[in-house]
Design a protein around this motif. Structure first.
Motif: not given
Length: 96
Positions: A5-19
């Motif tokens: 959950g902490a890792w996923n919160r870290l990557f909320t800054a990226f647009p989901p489509g890019v990841l």
């Protein structure tokens, strides 16, 4: 304890489509080059590790890393920590 959950919160800054696109491309690269390696091995003298597509596997793993590999590794690490903490708690309960 929530490593994923902490890792996923870290990557909320990226647009989901890019990841998601990075993950799909990474998985596709790994699957395609492993299939090519296996087919060449069947047609040739057999599968050997000297002909393994290491570069493309590493590139594919790096692309799918933030979305797939890192959460999977963190989930395994989280399970391991929970087991160790449980064993320590159980062991101290026996001593006391």
């Amino acid at each position: 304890m929530d490593f994923v959950g902490a890792w996923n919160r870290l990557f909320t800054a990226f647009p989901p489509g890019v990841l998601l696109a990075m993950s799909v491309i990474g998985v596709a690269i790994v699957i395609v080059f492993l299939a090519i390696w296996a087919i060449k091995g069947r047609k040739g003298s057999g599968i050997s590790m000297k002909d393994f597509p290491w570069t493309m596997t590493i590139i594919g793993a790096a692309l799918m890393g933030p979305q797939i590999l890192v959460p999977a590794v963190l989930l395994l690490l989280q399970a391991l920590v929970i087991i160790v903490v449980g064993l320590i708690t159980w062991g101290t309960g026996l001593i006391a």
